[in-house]
Design an enzyme around this catalytic site. Sequence first.
Site, mmCIF file in Angstrom:
data_model
loop_
_atom_site.group_PDB
_atom_site.id
_atom_site.type_symbol
_atom_site.label_atom_id
_atom_site.label_comp_id
_atom_site.label_asym_id
_atom_site.label_seq_id
_atom_site.Cartn_x
_atom_site.Cartn_y
_atom_site.Cartn_z
ATOM 1 N N GLU A 163 0.804 -1.231 0.000
ATOM 2 C CA GLU A 163 0.000 0.000 0.000
ATOM 3 C C GLU A 163 0.835 1.278 0.000
ATOM 4 O O GLU A 163 0.621 2.172 0.822
ATOM 5 C CB GLU A 163 -0.973 -0.034 1.182
ATOM 6 C CG GLU A 163 -1.886 -1.252 1.122
ATOM 7 C CD GLU A 163 -2.785 -1.442 2.349
ATOM 8 O OE1 GLU A 163 -2.799 -0.550 3.212
ATOM 9 O OE2 GLU A 163 -3.453 -2.487 2.430
ATOM 10 N N GLU A 268 -5.970 -10.951 -1.432
ATOM 11 C CA GLU A 268 -6.818 -10.770 -0.233
ATOM 12 C C GLU A 268 -8.290 -10.748 -0.643
ATOM 13 O O GLU A 268 -9.044 -9.842 -0.288
ATOM 14 C CB GLU A 268 -6.440 -9.457 0.484
ATOM 15 C CG GLU A 268 -4.977 -9.379 0.868
ATOM 16 C CD GLU A 268 -4.607 -8.108 1.641
ATOM 17 O OE1 GLU A 268 -5.504 -7.409 2.136
ATOM 18 O OE2 GLU A 268 -3.393 -7.822 1.723
HETATM 19 O O1 9MR Z 1 -7.393 -8.440 8.264
HETATM 20 C C1 9MR Z 1 -6.521 -7.612 8.966
HETATM 21 C C2 9MR Z 1 -7.173 -7.123 10.250
HETATM 22 O O2 9MR Z 1 -7.367 -8.214 11.126
HETATM 23 C C3 9MR Z 1 -6.343 -6.040 10.886
HETATM 24 O O3 9MR Z 1 -7.031 -5.506 11.991
HETATM 25 C C4 9MR Z 1 -6.048 -4.969 9.862
HETATM 26 C C5 9MR Z 1 -5.214 -3.875 10.498
HETATM 27 O O4 9MR Z 1 -4.669 -3.018 9.593
HETATM 28 O O5 9MR Z 1 -5.374 -5.526 8.762
HETATM 29 C C6 9MR Z 1 -6.165 -6.430 8.084
HETATM 30 O O6 9MR Z 1 -5.496 -6.910 6.941
HETATM 31 C C7 9MR Z 1 -5.182 -5.930 5.945
HETATM 32 C C8 9MR Z 1 -3.963 -6.426 5.221
HETATM 33 O O7 9MR Z 1 -2.928 -6.689 6.129
HETATM 34 C C9 9MR Z 1 -3.503 -5.422 4.179
HETATM 35 N N1 9MR Z 1 -4.579 -5.108 3.271
HETATM 36 C C10 9MR Z 1 -5.828 -4.715 3.876
HETATM 37 C C11 9MR Z 1 -6.276 -5.771 4.893
HETATM 38 C C12 9MR Z 1 -7.635 -5.419 5.453
HETATM 39 O O8 9MR Z 1 -7.544 -4.249 6.184
#
Ligand code: 9MR
Length: 381
Positions: A163, A268
């Site tokens: 990102e 994802e």
């Molecule tokens: O699924 C993840 C969630 O449990 C966390 O709280 C969150 C915190 O930033 O991150 C989520 O995963 C993210 C991933 O690492 C990067 N792309 C977006 C995902 C959804 O937010």
Amino acid sequence: MQKKSLELFSLLFLSFLFINCQDQPEKKQENKKEKVSLQMVFKDDFYIGAAVNDGHIDGTDTLGIKLLKEQFNTITPENVMKWMYIHPQRDTFYFDTADKYVALGNDNNMHVVGHALVWHSQLAEWMNQVKDSTEMATILKEHISTIVKQYKGKIDTWDVVNEALNEDGTLRESNFYNVMGDSYLELAFKEAAKADPDAQLVYNDYNLWKPEKRAGVVRLVKKLQESGAKIDGVGMQAHWSLLGPSIEDIENSIIAYSELGVKVMFTELDVTALPNPWDLNGAAVEQSYEQYEGDPTMNPYPNGMPDSVQIKLAERYEDIFKLFLKHKDKISRVTFWGVQDGQSWLNSWPINGRTNHPLLFDRQYLPKKAYQAVIDLKEKN
Ligand code: 9MR
């Protein structure tokens, strides 16, 4: 009398044999059906996986682990390898949980993904205090080389940078960028390649179907390639909904990224069916709508989605996978962001406490219509 019981016995024995024989083909079919799985049907197309969390890693989610092993051949750690957990202090690396995650994948012959080396979010707080570019470069090198070497030969693919782009395709003003400019990107990819030359290195982001962001990725990848850095793939996160993005936008990105000579990965994947009155898309975790918490109009399916919506979800997944199959020569992996609905991050984003249903398996670990639609695409064609 004795003769009669013998006759009766023979009759019973013959009927038993008959019934048993009749049973055989069905039983065989049942056995055959049991073996059908996502990883089996897509084995010649791309890896198919899921993000895993604590319950899979510590072994407490036994049903989840069973499903994981049956259905998927690649895993991604949903949270445990993020900077705040794995490198909480400048001189402290915490590998225990990540080691268990990697062992889960290696022990089950899965393609193991590392997520994510450099990301502005879920960063350790001490990293935001670093304001000197030489110091930042030193820390980034230490961070990347220590972690990647720890799992050399055990992690197959790394999300090296996550990102880094804004929605308009310009570079995000993270602390990395503010301190080092765009040189942190080249440094990250080069350091990762040095630490494990055989690992696949990926740039990962959301909303990569958007034309402006797509142009930003193309610029970013070209610049890395021109600098001599190794980049093997673009990870399209794929946090989508029933309504968007369009198949055409996704397809245009698959083609554009593949033309750069890198593989495309859907890293994802999930599809939300809940109301989104703000036209939010992507996964910017800073967006939150607390004022709607508990509002039933924003949470219409607390006890399960009606059939009509299950069918829509199935149709949407079918369209998505049709596209993936059309471009299977360009796509190396499709990973769902979670194993089953109850564990999805979409139950708490962008409104906390909702009941979302974005994956192929429901809260009872049972396959949904969407699962069958995806399987049927391969089984019936
Ligand atoms: O699924 C993840 C969630 O449990 C966390 O709280 C969150 C915190 O930033 O991150 C989520 O995963 C993210 C991933 O690492 C990067 N792309 C977006 C995902 C959804 O937010």
